[in-house]
Design a protein around this motif. Structure first.
Motif, PDB file in Angstrom:
ATOM      1  N   LEU A 336     -13.748   8.727 -31.267  1.00 17.54           N
ATOM      2  CA  LEU A 336     -13.540   7.561 -30.717  1.00 17.54           C
ATOM      3  C   LEU A 336     -14.687   7.195 -30.008  1.00 17.54           C
ATOM      4  N   ALA A 337     -15.535   8.289 -29.572  1.00 17.68           N
ATOM      5  CA  ALA A 337     -16.540   8.057 -28.748  1.00 17.68           C
ATOM      6  C   ALA A 337     -17.683   7.505 -29.490  1.00 17.68           C
ATOM      7  N   ILE A 338     -17.869   7.748 -30.763  1.00 18.17           N
ATOM      8  CA  ILE A 338     -18.780   6.906 -31.713  1.00 18.17           C
ATOM      9  C   ILE A 338     -18.404   5.346 -31.780  1.00 18.17           C
ATOM     10  N   TRP A 339     -17.561   5.395 -31.982  1.00 15.87           N
ATOM     11  CA  TRP A 339     -16.931   3.866 -32.154  1.00 15.87           C
ATOM     12  C   TRP A 339     -17.052   3.119 -30.676  1.00 15.87           C
ATOM     13  N   MET A 340     -17.021   3.587 -29.666  1.00 17.84           N
ATOM     14  CA  MET A 340     -17.258   3.069 -28.447  1.00 17.84           C
ATOM     15  C   MET A 340     -18.684   2.953 -27.958  1.00 17.84           C
ATOM     16  N   LEU A 341     -19.527   3.576 -28.602  1.00 20.62           N
ATOM     17  CA  LEU A 341     -20.964   3.529 -28.099  1.00 20.62           C
ATOM     18  C   LEU A 341     -21.440   2.152 -28.261  1.00 20.62           C
ATOM     19  N   PRO A 342     -21.611   1.325 -29.347  1.00 17.30           N
ATOM     20  CA  PRO A 342     -21.908   0.115 -29.002  1.00 17.30           C
ATOM     21  C   PRO A 342     -21.416  -0.747 -27.772  1.00 17.30           C
ATOM     22  N   ALA A 384      -4.200  -6.089 -34.276  1.00 17.28           N
ATOM     23  CA  ALA A 384      -4.529  -5.059 -34.823  1.00 17.28           C
ATOM     24  C   ALA A 384      -3.252  -3.997 -34.721  1.00 17.28           C
ATOM     25  N   MET A 385      -2.361  -3.990 -33.831  1.00 20.83           N
ATOM     26  CA  MET A 385      -1.294  -3.049 -33.895  1.00 20.83           C
ATOM     27  C   MET A 385      -0.101  -3.640 -34.963  1.00 20.83           C
ATOM     28  N   PHE A 386      -0.263  -4.805 -35.567  1.00 18.63           N
ATOM     29  CA  PHE A 386       0.680  -5.005 -36.687  1.00 18.63           C
ATOM     30  C   PHE A 386       0.070  -4.927 -37.856  1.00 18.63           C
ATOM     31  N   ILE A 387      -1.210  -4.942 -38.075  1.00 17.54           N
ATOM     32  CA  ILE A 387      -1.836  -4.889 -39.450  1.00 17.54           C
ATOM     33  C   ILE A 387      -2.371  -3.500 -39.906  1.00 17.54           C
ATOM     34  N   LEU A 388      -2.835  -2.710 -38.730  1.00 13.18           N
ATOM     35  CA  LEU A 388      -3.587  -1.558 -38.902  1.00 13.18           C
ATOM     36  C   LEU A 388      -2.606  -0.378 -38.419  1.00 13.18           C
ATOM     37  N   ALA A 389      -3.215   0.842 -39.130  1.00  7.40           N
ATOM     38  CA  ALA A 389      -2.447   1.973 -38.876  1.00  7.40           C
ATOM     39  C   ALA A 389      -2.713   2.380 -37.377  1.00  7.40           C
ATOM     40  N   GLU A 390      -1.702   3.377 -36.957  1.00  8.33           N
ATOM     41  CA  GLU A 390      -2.077   3.709 -35.361  1.00  8.33           C
ATOM     42  C   GLU A 390      -3.177   4.173 -34.998  1.00  8.33           C
ATOM     43  N   ASP A 391      -3.751   5.007 -35.840  1.00  2.32           N
ATOM     44  CA  ASP A 391      -5.104   5.620 -35.638  1.00  2.32           C
ATOM     45  C   ASP A 391      -6.205   4.708 -35.274  1.00  2.32           C
ATOM     46  N   LEU A 392      -6.170   3.607 -36.212  1.00  3.82           N
ATOM     47  CA  LEU A 392      -7.276   2.480 -36.267  1.00  3.82           C
ATOM     48  C   LEU A 392      -7.228   1.500 -35.080  1.00  3.82           C
ATOM     49  N   VAL A 393      -6.385   1.195 -34.436  1.00  3.14           N
ATOM     50  CA  VAL A 393      -5.746   0.484 -33.184  1.00  3.14           C
ATOM     51  C   VAL A 393      -6.925   0.813 -31.974  1.00  3.14           C
ATOM     52  N   PRO A 394      -7.171   1.890 -31.536  1.00  2.92           N
ATOM     53  CA  PRO A 394      -8.243   2.033 -30.481  1.00  2.92           C
ATOM     54  C   PRO A 394      -9.509   1.829 -31.310  1.00  2.92           C
TER      55      PRO A 394
END
Length: 425
Positions: A336-342, A384-394
């Motif tokens: 998650l840290a890598i996705w949060m970097l930008p 995102a909560m409706f269309i994505l898997a739980e792990d992808l919402v964050p």
């Protein structure tokens, strides 16, 4: 030569003020940061998810505890007007706390229990609101008086008190209540010190405040309750409410987001907040002499240089060592840290210059922008909560914040460009 000398002195003073705040901020943030590996073994991801939900409520409400009149304290020209705003901010915070106590009592006693664990601790919301709400106007008053040593000491003492409460409560099995109380104390327990300092140094000025002068100060700064308060509410809610939404669906995922944010944004909290306060204390002077635009761009450039490499380093370290440091169940924090970097890099450039909208009188535009940002972040997370898997919402939440702060940076650059340096005749 004389002009150059005066510029150098001003620059040096800015650096000295910034250094005072940075030292206190660094120590204050490092204490809970160093305690994190112990806290993650005393409390579970679910406990941190509950904390994220609780702080989302408290910080969202606390940002408008004084209807944003606290923000005007270091910006107004008149000292007596600033004193009136301080007293008015405190009175509004106390009044709204009383209202929250009534609401919390009704929710705790009369409302049927729901499958939302945070409601078990709704009685803590008024306490957190009061502590955080009182600290803000006192901090801005100290910023105006340039008592940066006092602010630094409060940050250190808050960190020691809050972290100690969390650690001791966890060690003795008082979970998750100790985590919630400790974090609230870390937000605003320094109010007592700043209040005592204000009474000691400014008693004469504060004692001159009366109902008539308070009303006059309120009318003169009506833009803050009218535009800044709802704008700030939308801004903080845009960051915090999506985490609360994530927690309603997966409280563990909210805990991962919370821990990752605490670590990734540590450099910004250490340097960014002091930089913003020094920018706020110097900005009105720069606006008067026509150099606010160049001053803003210089702060942006310094922020980019100061934050980019540390944030990249923190992100890579988390990716490699999250599980060994914090425990095996926290391995998702590294990804998650890598996705949060930008998002973190963009916010690190944007946040220090955010007071510029108030300096140039763009409160109405800022309100509209923050409302649209709130819709984008909350609506996007909900979708995102409706269309994505739980792990992808964050992950979606991180990308939405990156886009939002990118647009916000453009907005503040336009605000800076709306002021022009004086042309020598």
């Amino acid at each position: 030569m004389r002009k150059l000398s005066l510029t150098s002195v001003a620059a040096n003073q800015f650096i000295r003020d910034f250094a005072k705040l940075s030292i206190g901020s660094f120590v204050g943030k490092m204490i809970p940061f160093l305690a994190m590996p112990f806290l993650t073994r005393l409390y579970t991801p679910e406990h941190f998810g509950l904390l994220a939900s609780y702080l989302a409520i408290v910080t969202t409400l606390a940002v408008v505890a004084s209807l944003r009149l606290d923000v005007a304290i270091p910006l107004v020209a008149d000292e007596d007007e600033a004193a009136n705003l301080l007293l008015l901010s405190v009175l509004i915070t106390l009044a709204l706390t009383a209202v929250l106590i009534v609401i919390a009592a009704i929710l705790y006693i009369a409302v049927p229990p729901l499958d939302l664990p945070v409601l078990d601790f709704v009685w803590l919301v008024p306490i957190g609101f009061l502590i955080a709400g009182l600290y803000s106007p006192l901090k801005f008053w100290s910023t105006r008086a340039r008592r940066f040593n006092e602010i630094s000491w409060t940050r250190i003492s808050q960190a020691i008190i809050g972290t100690s409460v969390s650690l001791l409560s966890g060690a003795f099995g008082y979970v998750p209540i100790g985590l919630l109380v400790g974090n609230v104390l870390n937000i605003g327990s320094g109010s007592l010190r700043l209040g005592r300092s204000a009474l000691s140094n400014d008693r004469r000025r504060l004692s001159a405040v009366n109902v008539t002068t308070i009303k006059k100060a309120f009318r003169a700064n009506i833009k803050y309750p009218k535009f800044s308060a709802p704008g700030a509410l939308f801004n903080i809610a845009g960051v915090q409410m999506p985490i609360a939404l994530i927690a309603t669906n997966n409280v563990e995922a909210a805990g991962f987001v919370f821990i990752t944010m605490q670590i990734m944004f540590a450099p910004l909290k250490i340097i960014g907040a002091p930089l913003s306060q020094t920018f706020m204390s110097r900005g009105p002077e720069k606006f008067k002499d026509g150099t606010l635009q160049s001053f803003t761009f210089r702060v942006m450039r310094n922020s980019a240089v100061s934050f980019a490499l540390p944030l990249i380093g923190v992100g890579l370290l988390l990716y490699l060592f999250a599980a060994p440091v914090f425990g095996a169940e926290w391995n998702k924090v590294g990804v998650l840290a890598i996705w949060m970097l930008p998002w973190a890099i963009t916010q690190s450039i944007t946040s220090p210059i955010s007071p510029i909208a108030y300096m140039v009188g763009w409160q109405d535009r800022l309100l509209l922008f923050r409302f649209l940002s709130f819709v984008l972040r909350c609506g996007g997370t909900g979708l995102a909560m409706f269309i994505l898997a739980e792990d992808l919402v964050p992950v979606a939440y991180c990308l939405l914040n990156f886009v939002t702060y990118g647009i916000m940076l453009i907005f503040f650059v336009c605000a800076a460009a709306s002021t022009r340096p004086k042309v020598a005749q």
